[in-house]
Enzyme design. Structure first.
Site, PDB file in Angstrom:
ATOM      1  CG  ASP A   1      -1.933   1.078   1.220  1.00 34.43           C
ATOM      2  OD1 ASP A   1      -1.632   2.190   0.752  1.00 34.43           O
ATOM      3  OD2 ASP A   1      -3.061   0.816   1.676  1.00 34.43           O
TER       4      ASP A   1
ATOM      5  CG  ASP B   1     -13.597   4.161   3.620  1.00 34.96           C
ATOM      6  OD1 ASP B   1     -12.610   3.864   4.295  1.00 34.96           O
ATOM      7  OD2 ASP B   1     -14.741   4.328   4.114  1.00 34.96           O
TER       8      ASP B   1
ATOM      9  CD  GLU C   1      -8.060  -2.672   3.933  1.00 39.10           C
ATOM     10  OE1 GLU C   1      -8.799  -1.909   3.282  1.00 39.10           O
ATOM     11  OE2 GLU C   1      -6.928  -2.357   4.328  1.00 39.10           O
TER      12      GLU C   1
ATOM     13  CD  GLU D   1      -6.811   3.947   1.009  1.00 38.25           C
ATOM     14  OE1 GLU D   1      -6.400   2.819   0.702  1.00 38.25           O
ATOM     15  OE2 GLU D   1      -6.544   4.505   2.079  1.00 38.25           O
TER      16      GLU D   1
ATOM     17  CG  HIS E   1      -9.879   1.933   2.675  1.00 39.00           C
ATOM     18  ND1 HIS E   1     -10.274   2.927   3.535  1.00 39.00           N
ATOM     19  CD2 HIS E   1      -8.613   1.615   3.031  1.00 39.00           C
ATOM     20  CE1 HIS E   1      -9.280   3.208   4.358  1.00 39.00           C
ATOM     21  NE2 HIS E   1      -8.263   2.430   4.080  1.00 39.00           N
TER      22      HIS E   1
ATOM     23  CD  GLU F   1      -4.529  -0.515  -1.202  1.00 39.53           C
ATOM     24  OE1 GLU F   1      -4.635  -1.758  -1.247  1.00 39.53           O
ATOM     25  OE2 GLU F   1      -4.972   0.165  -0.264  1.00 39.53           O
TER      26      GLU F   1
HETATM   27  C1  LIG Z   1      -1.606   1.313   5.682  1.00 39.82           C
HETATM   28  C2  LIG Z   1      -2.074   2.480   4.861  1.00 39.82           C
HETATM   29  O1  LIG Z   1      -1.075   3.445   4.803  1.00 39.82           O
HETATM   30  C3  LIG Z   1      -3.344   3.113   5.398  1.00 39.82           C
HETATM   31  O2  LIG Z   1      -3.141   3.516   6.725  1.00 39.82           O
HETATM   32  C4  LIG Z   1      -4.517   2.179   5.330  1.00 39.82           C
HETATM   33  C5  LIG Z   1      -4.900   1.904   3.922  1.00 39.82           C
HETATM   34  O3  LIG Z   1      -4.638   2.657   3.014  1.00 39.82           O
HETATM   35  C6  LIG Z   1      -5.586   0.653   3.604  1.00 39.82           C
HETATM   36  O4  LIG Z   1      -6.011  -0.051   4.520  1.00 39.82           O
HETATM   37  O5  LIG Z   1      -5.737   0.382   2.424  1.00 39.82           O
HETATM   38 MG   LIG Z   2      -4.877   1.672   1.034  1.00 42.36          MG
END
Ligand SMILES: C[C@H](O)[C@H](O)CC(=O)C(=O)O
Ligand SMILES: [Mg+2]
Length: 398
Positions: free
Chosen positions: A214, A291, A338, A268, A318, A240
């Protein structure tokens, strides 16, 4: 048949994790040198909280119907979102029927177009929309997944996002997504470290377990392409959110440049059917990741998902806990979900919106029976131990 009307809308703020899942304390994996668009400034590189990722906090929207039923939802947005709910959006709800989801959505969207369209305003609108779905489910005594047309499978399957895919594998998840730690400003050494971390994790989890990266909007096309090419050797399943969300052209180019079989995912931080139309029509990605608390709520996600289906694109929302679970259960083109690991060391499963919700189901052995979701509405309640603050209290309506 008499349909209850909406009597009152209230907006509260809450601090400390929950819907604003970046609002965590020191030492949490989610704030440990993660690559971001701000990583080019050395002083903002180590911690995302240092540049204000958690300034907003959680927005809680409560909607009370004329029969006394109360629906609620949480999302990110905090105090500015509470202002928008109380002083702008509430007028489109109070007095309307609880079944007027489409009408209310359209009025909220059209009336905020001049300062909205994406970001905070659509987060806010999403929170109101989710609270309305919760209310309708409670009034009808049906879970939201049934209001959406019913589940198309008996259980959900999850991948885990966190610092320890190796532990997630032992916990039964189908894959692990890690945050990228070093952005382009950390040069060749950073790129090498990124690939080394992936290589180490591949060694720990073996050949077949999904591993994803990510990149949280932090890269440019050249860096993302080189990262993807280097990561192919370690079986990276998807890259991602490699680029800023407005760079549709960059995503389309990246999708053509990644090694064959590697997927490009994003979305997201995209909003509404019009934003996702850009991603889909421009061929930007293989999976979209709206999201539901940010993209326009459930009313909009249904439309986004239909559009994606017509483009043969999967929808894997997301995060967003129960708000996503009820949706994923009902869609053929959302084959898995997720789960964000909110334990500070990503070494145990804790509810994603902990501590704000009670009754929030979690995956067991990487799976969740749909029957776990069989409660009216979204099936969760607010934790009374989390103190609510109502900054723009308009008082109770008679
Ligand atoms: C881990 C990523 O930087 C963020 O905090 C969460 C995310 O983008 C995701 O779950 O997809
Ligand atoms: Mg992400």
């Amino acid at each position: 048949m008499s349909i209850p009307t909406i009597k009152h809308v209230r907006a509260f703020t809450l601090r400390g994790g929950g819907a604003d899942y970046h609002d965590q304390g020191d030492g949490h994996w989610i704030d440990d040198h993660i690559a971001t668009p701000m990583s080019k400034y050395p002083q903002y590189r180590q911690s995302r909280r240092s540049f204000g990722i958690n300034v907003l906090g959680t927005l809680v929207v409560e909607i009370e119907a004329s029969d006394g039923t109360v629906g609620f939802a949480v999302t990110t947005g905090g105090e500015p979102a509470a202002y928008i709910v109380e002083h702008h959006l509430a007028r489109f709800l109070e007095g309307a029927r609880v079944t007027d989801l489409e009408l209310i959505w359209d009025q909220m969207y059209q009336s905020t177009l001049y300062y909205g369209r994406k970001g905070l305003v659509i987060n806010t609108l999403s929170g109101v929309d989710l609270a309305l779905w919760d209310l309708l489910g409670k009034i009808r005594q049906e879970p939201v997944h049934q209001l959406l047309g019913g589940a198309v499978r008996d259980e959900l399957q999850f991948y885990a996002t966190g610092a320890r895919p190796d532990l997630a594998q032992k916990m039964g998840f189908i894959g692990g997504k890690m945050a990228l730690h070093h952005g382009p400003a950390e040069g060749e050494e950073g790129l090498r470290k990124n690939l080394e971390e992936l290589a180490t994790m591949r060694e720990r989890v073996g050949k077949d377990f999904w591993l994803m990266l990510d990149c949280w909007m932090s890269l440019d096309l050249n860096y993302a392409t080189r990262l993807a090419q280097g990561a192919a050797e370690f079986g990276l399943k998807w890259i991602e959110e490699a680029l800023p969300p407005d760079d549709y052209w960059g995503y389309a180019a990246l999708r053509k440049a990644v090694p064959s079989g590697m997927l490009v995912t994003t979305g997201e931080h995209e909003a509404t059917r019009w934003g996702f139309r850009m991603l889909l029509e421009m061929g930007c990605c293989d999976i979209i990741q709206p999201d539901v608390g940010w993209c326009g709520g459930l009313t909009e996600l249904v439309k986004i998902s239909a559009l994606a289906d017509a483009h043969n694109t999967l929808v894997v929302p997301h995060g967003s806990s129960v708000y996503s679970y009820h949706f994923v259960a009902t869609r053929h083109n959302s084959p898995f979900a997720e789960f964000l690991m909110m334990a500070p060391k990503a070494d145990e499963v804790v509810p994603m919106f902990h501590p704000q919700l009670l009754g929030e189901p979690v995956p067991e052995n990487g799976r969740m029976r749909i029957s776990r979701l069989d409660q009216p509405g979204f099936g969760v309640t607010l934790n009374p131990e989390c103190p609510l603050h109502r900054p723009y209290d308009r008082g109770a309506r008679p």
